[in-house]
Design an enzyme around this catalytic site. Structure first.
Site, mmCIF file in Angstrom:
data_model
loop_
_atom_site.group_PDB
_atom_site.id
_atom_site.type_symbol
_atom_site.label_atom_id
_atom_site.label_comp_id
_atom_site.label_asym_id
_atom_site.label_seq_id
_atom_site.Cartn_x
_atom_site.Cartn_y
_atom_site.Cartn_z
ATOM 1 N N GLU A 1 -2.238 -4.011 7.048
ATOM 2 C CA GLU A 1 -3.296 -4.998 7.258
ATOM 3 C C GLU A 1 -3.404 -6.067 6.183
ATOM 4 O O GLU A 1 -4.487 -6.627 5.994
ATOM 5 C CB GLU A 1 -4.629 -4.262 7.361
ATOM 6 C CG GLU A 1 -5.144 -3.643 6.037
ATOM 7 C CD GLU A 1 -4.825 -2.174 5.839
ATOM 8 O OE1 GLU A 1 -3.851 -1.696 6.461
ATOM 9 O OE2 GLU A 1 -5.525 -1.495 5.073
ATOM 10 N N GLU B 1 0.854 -1.181 0.000
ATOM 11 C CA GLU B 1 0.000 0.000 0.000
ATOM 12 C C GLU B 1 0.895 1.236 0.000
ATOM 13 O O GLU B 1 1.856 1.287 0.758
ATOM 14 C CB GLU B 1 -0.893 0.029 1.243
ATOM 15 C CG GLU B 1 -1.889 1.170 1.178
ATOM 16 C CD GLU B 1 -2.868 1.205 2.359
ATOM 17 O OE1 GLU B 1 -2.766 0.361 3.258
ATOM 18 O OE2 GLU B 1 -3.714 2.099 2.345
ATOM 19 N N GLU C 1 -5.252 -3.011 12.818
ATOM 20 C CA GLU C 1 -4.946 -3.818 11.625
ATOM 21 C C GLU C 1 -5.875 -5.030 11.543
ATOM 22 O O GLU C 1 -6.320 -5.406 10.474
ATOM 23 C CB GLU C 1 -3.478 -4.250 11.616
ATOM 24 C CG GLU C 1 -2.464 -3.119 11.760
ATOM 25 C CD GLU C 1 -2.648 -1.966 10.784
ATOM 26 O OE1 GLU C 1 -3.154 -2.207 9.667
ATOM 27 O OE2 GLU C 1 -2.304 -0.817 11.147
ATOM 28 N N ALA D 1 1.914 -0.143 10.759
ATOM 29 C CA ALA D 1 1.665 -1.548 10.448
ATOM 30 C C ALA D 1 0.795 -1.611 9.210
ATOM 31 O O ALA D 1 0.276 -0.597 8.754
ATOM 32 C CB ALA D 1 0.955 -2.227 11.618
ATOM 33 N N GLU E 1 -9.807 3.899 6.468
ATOM 34 C CA GLU E 1 -8.989 4.363 7.590
ATOM 35 C C GLU E 1 -9.804 5.073 8.674
ATOM 36 O O GLU E 1 -9.683 4.766 9.849
ATOM 37 C CB GLU E 1 -7.841 5.242 7.105
ATOM 38 C CG GLU E 1 -6.787 4.488 6.280
ATOM 39 C CD GLU E 1 -6.232 3.254 6.981
ATOM 40 O OE1 GLU E 1 -6.323 3.140 8.217
ATOM 41 O OE2 GLU E 1 -5.707 2.373 6.263
HETATM 42 ZN ZN LIG Z 1 -5.303 1.477 8.791
#
Ligand SMILES: [Zn+2]
Length: 881
Positions: free
Chosen positions: A271, A128, A305, A269, A327
């Site tokens: 996901e 990402e 996550e 982090a 998000e």
């Molecule tokens: Zn996120």
């Protein structure tokens, strides 16, 4: 490095792809310098697309080795390949074919940390937003969903662990000490959720049984020897899985869930489906090395996550303009989780503090953008506090407007209607309209209008008719690209307090809509008339911080003191106290800049002493109240003509006066809290430590002696107490033997653990005053420091530029000169990190003229460099605009 091309992407240009890729088969032959990626794609032309339409795939720095369609190699004139793009023409008539692409990549040289790279000998990926195109040519966009099967082959000695998304399907030995593993993910996903990890890692395992009885194997992979430090993360993971079932009815959907901690990572982090990759900062914790804030951070990020599995993975975003869809919603979910695990008001206050510290300045400066931006040059620069934190506030407001039941009904409908979709904000708003029958079109402006609305509130009480009138006017300043704004729907939770702090309930309301304890402000200016109010009330507006706005009201100091003592809403209690302190801190900063001494009223001193000693309040709340607004909080309140030295002096004056006046009381509480038994990481114990540590700072100032901090530093059995004592020593007793000895002792003890040493770098980078710059330059030569590692760079350069107001924003501009040079050095390897750090200068225009000019010059020096990355070019130009 992707050099800036000046290309701007617009939301309204969205078009679906001409082709679909229902299946993606990847075969990795891992090698540190020459990794071969064979991709076999089942491609289908979308119905209605002309047979002559070319297939255009994204790339970034790729080297094409081989290309075939339906098994036959392609002739040179059938395709055009560059590192950034692969275009294929003359595709099979029937529109369905197998495309095989072989690329070669060098994971060791990859210091951008996107795509496939090596970190401490471990292969890992970060895709990402647009990292997958650095691995192979692909339709690298979130609305292109595909079912992935991944085969990984590596030398067993180098990489005994081979992980990817989904469930394990096969594994085995090969010749020459090599081995392989095959993973299959049955859930169609976009390329940004692809992940691969391979290396020699330790693991802790556990399991979870879902509400419907599915057995899930859990694994957390860490560097060998650090397994025990992952136990808290595992515990947080299991609590998250259970919570999502209870709070949102969401179960996990694969047989296995893995988390891997790596030490070189650009973000917190990621996901990736079934294989979350984490910055080790958000996995590793034990009492010896982690503070309470670290524990809370691990719990929140593990949950965040994991929650993405539904809000992000099962339902993803149609395009990157919709980033807040996954998000904002997932931050809201992790906030609720932490609130349930810890004290809800304390958690909420921490969120409000963070929002005001990071998002409000973004909204007020040149980088302001809507929660859903409508254009971008570099998507990496939109992983912002506005998209995340304000995005979460918008979801929270939907819940406030609809109430918990209709909100849950809307969420259920969202999961039911959009499972497997790449969705939009419009889809999200629609489920709540359909679940509730409400029209949320005006509310939708929260996604599209940038800036922090201000509410100007006036009150009027009529004794004769026993009515209380509240008039509210909303305003929203222009932001880049948005000159004029429409009035928004703002939910304002409120209460009215009678003389003894008793809640007064209105009998009825006229004028604008009042529903229970929520005022719905929908016009630019609106009046709300509440009847049946027996006495003149003190109003408490925006309870629980029900909307991300600023507010100016006619409340007097006496009213604020009354609210700080009596408000039943703890968030507003804290808010009232903060307003009192802020008004003093800002006026003193102005006095000091004008050559006058600071003044402090006895009421504030008394109030803080009272709160510290109020055992009816929990310790974490008392600690928050006693934490005087930070230097950047004060700067934000001032808004313009900022002089950081005057701000520091104003803050120190308040702390000193409060500390001296309450010394006896604070000493008593500090000592009562000293004996807390063996370390426990739970919220209540953390709260006691927080209160004790904030008192340590006051007491050290009052006593003008480092001995209390030294004793705490030497006697601490946990990192929270040790780091707090070190912070006090460095901030209050810089240059003293006591401070040098503590810094040395910390280094001796943790000098082999870079993650722990980040705290040591941070505390020194934040030491106020002109000595900071030289110290930072010296620390950059420390054996554990490296600008290549994002955690290290953030610890030293990030903490210095955004956490040290006086040391960085020097009147001679040398802080900015150093910073600009360092940004350009970092950019050469990791443009994403450089751009993120550079946002520390977003509020440059609010400084006094001398600093402002130095800052402008430093930014201009970055801007004039040729061949800048898209990331840095975008930030520097918007910051200067
Ligand atoms: Zn996120």
């Amino acid at each position: 490095m992707r050099t800036d091309t000046g290309k701007v992407f617009h939301l309204e240009d969205y078009k679906p792809t001409d082709f679909l890729i229902p299946e993606t088969h990847l075969d990795f032959t891992l090698d540190p310098e020459r990794t071969i990626v064979k991709s076999k794609l089942i491609v289908e032309r979308r119905a209605g697309v002309g047979a002559d339409a070319p297939l255009i795939l994204d790339g970034d720095g790729l080297k094409l080795v081989d290309i075939r369609i339906d098994g036959a190699p392609l002739g040179d004139n059938a395709y055009m390949a560059s590192p950034e793009r692969l275009e294929i023409r003359g595709l099979p008539e029937n529109g369905r074919f197998t495309l095989e692409i072989t690329t070669e990549i060098n994971p060791t040289l990859n210091r951008q940390l996107t795509g496939l790279y090596r970190s401490s000998g471990v292969y890992c990926t970060q895709c990402e937003a647009e990292g997958f195109r650095r691995i192979t040519y692909f339709l690298d966009r979130p609305d292109l969903l595909s079912v992935y099967t991944v085969r990984i082959e590596a030398a067993r000695s180098e990489a005994p662990v081979l992980l990817s998304n989904g469930n394990p399907k096969d594994k085995g030995a090969l010749t020459d000490g090599r081995h392989f593993a095959v993973w299959h993910d049955p859930h169609p996903k976009p390329a940004y959720l692809f992940a691969l990890v391979a290396g020699d890692l330790g693991v802790i395992t556990d399991s979870f049984t879902t509400a419907s009885g599915r057995h899930v194997d859990l694994g957390i992979y860490v560097e060998h020897g650090k397994e025990a430090r992952a136990l808290y993360a595992m515990d947080a993971l299991k609590r998250s899985m259970k919570w999502d079932e209870e709070a949102f009815g969401r179960e996990y959907d694969l047989d296995i869930f893995n988390v891997v901690a790596v030490s070189d990572f650009n973000m917190g982090a990621m996901e990736n489906k079934g294989l979350n990759v984490f910055n080790d900062k958000y996995v590793l914790a034990d009492p010896e090395t982690a503070t309470d804030a670290d524990y809370a951070g691990i719990e929140a990020v593990i949950a965040h996550e994991y929650f993405h599995n539904w809000t992000g993975n099962r339902i993803t975003c149609r395009d990157w303009f919709q980033l807040c869809l996954k998000e904002g919603l997932t931050v809201y979910r992790d906030h609720e989780f932490s609130a349930d695990m810890r004290s809800r008001p304390v958690k909420r206050i921490a969120e409000v503090k963070a929002l005001k510290a990071h998002q409000f300045p973004e909204d007020a400066g040149p980088l302001a953008h809507p929660v859903r931006p409508r254009q971008f040059r570099e998507i990496n620069n939109f992983y912002t506090s506005t998209v995340y934190e304000k995005g979460s506030e918008v979801v929270r407001m939907i819940r406030t407007i609809l109430g918990p039941d209709l909100f849950r009904k809307g969420m259920d409908l969202y999961f039911e209607r959009h499972d497997g979709d790449a969705a939009t904000i419009e889809d999200f708003i629609k489920v709540f309209e359909d679940a509730s029958g409400e029209d949320l079109s005006q509310f939708g402006l929260w996604y599209d209008q940038a800036g922090t609305p201000n509410l100007a509130v006036t009150y009027d009480y009529d004794q004769a008719t026993k009515t209380f009138e509240i008039e509210i006017e909303q305003s929203l300043k222009p932001t880049p690209g948005q000159a004029s704004k429409k009035p928004m729907h703002i939910p304002i939770k409120f209460g009215l307090l009678g003389a003894k702090g008793r809640e007064l309930k209105p009998r009825s309301a006229k004028g604008g809509l009042v529903d229970g304890d929520v005022i719905h402000l929908r016009k630019r200016k609106e009046r709300f008339t509440l009847s049946g109010i027996a006495e003149r009330p003190v109003p408490s507006l925006l309870r629980g911080f029900s909307a991300p706005v600023t507010m100016t009201s006619e409340l007097t100091r006496t009213d604020l003191i009354f609210l700080a003592r009596n408000d039943g809403d703890e968030v507003n209690r804290w808010q009232a106290l903060t307003e009192l302190l802020n008004s003093k801190l800002t006026s003193n900063a102005k006095r000091i800049r004008g050559g006058k001494p600071a003044t402090i009223e006895s009421s504030s001193i008394k109030l803080l002493g009272e709160i510290a000693a109020n055992v009816a309040l929990d310790e974490a709340f008392r600690a928050l109240c006693l934490s005087v607004p930070s230097e950047s909080d004060i700067a934000r309140e001032l808004g313009a003509n900022i002089d950081p030295d005057a701000i520091l002096a104003s803050r120190d004056a308040l702390i000193k006066t409060v500390a001296e006046a309450n010394e006896e009381k604070f000493t008593q509480i500090y000592e009562q809290l000293a004996d807390d038994g063996p370390f426990q990481p739970d919220a209540a114990s953390a709260g006691r430590r927080a209160l004790r540590n904030v008192l340590l700072d006051y007491l050290s100032v009052a006593e003008a002696d480092p001995k209390r901090a030294v004793a705490q530093f030497n006697g601490a059995d946990n990192m929270s107490d040790r780091a707090a004592a070190l912070h006090v020593l460095v901030q209050r007793f810089s240059g003293s033997d006591a401070t040098s000895q503590a810094l040395k002792a910390f280094e001796d003890r943790f000098g082999n653990d870079a993650l722990v040493m980040d705290k040591w770098f941070i505390v020194q980078a934040m030491q106020p005053g002109v000595g900071a710059l030289q110290r930072v330059e010296r620390l950059m030569k420390h054996k554990l420091f490296s600008l290549d590692n994002p955690n290290r760079a953030r610890a030293l350069i990030g903490a210095f530029s955004s956490g040290n107001q006086t040391g960085f924003n020097r009147a001679d501009g040398n802080g900015y000169v150093f910073f600009a040079e360092t940004i350009l050095t970092i950019e050469k390897k990791n443009p994403q990190l450089a751009a993120r750090l550079l946002t520390a200068m977003r509020s440059w225009r609010s400084f006094e003229p001398v600093r402002r000019e130095h800052a402008r010059e430093a930014l201009a020096n970055i801007a004039k460099v040729g061949g800048l990355s898209a990331d840095v070019r975008d930030i520097v130009e918007r910051t200067l605009a």
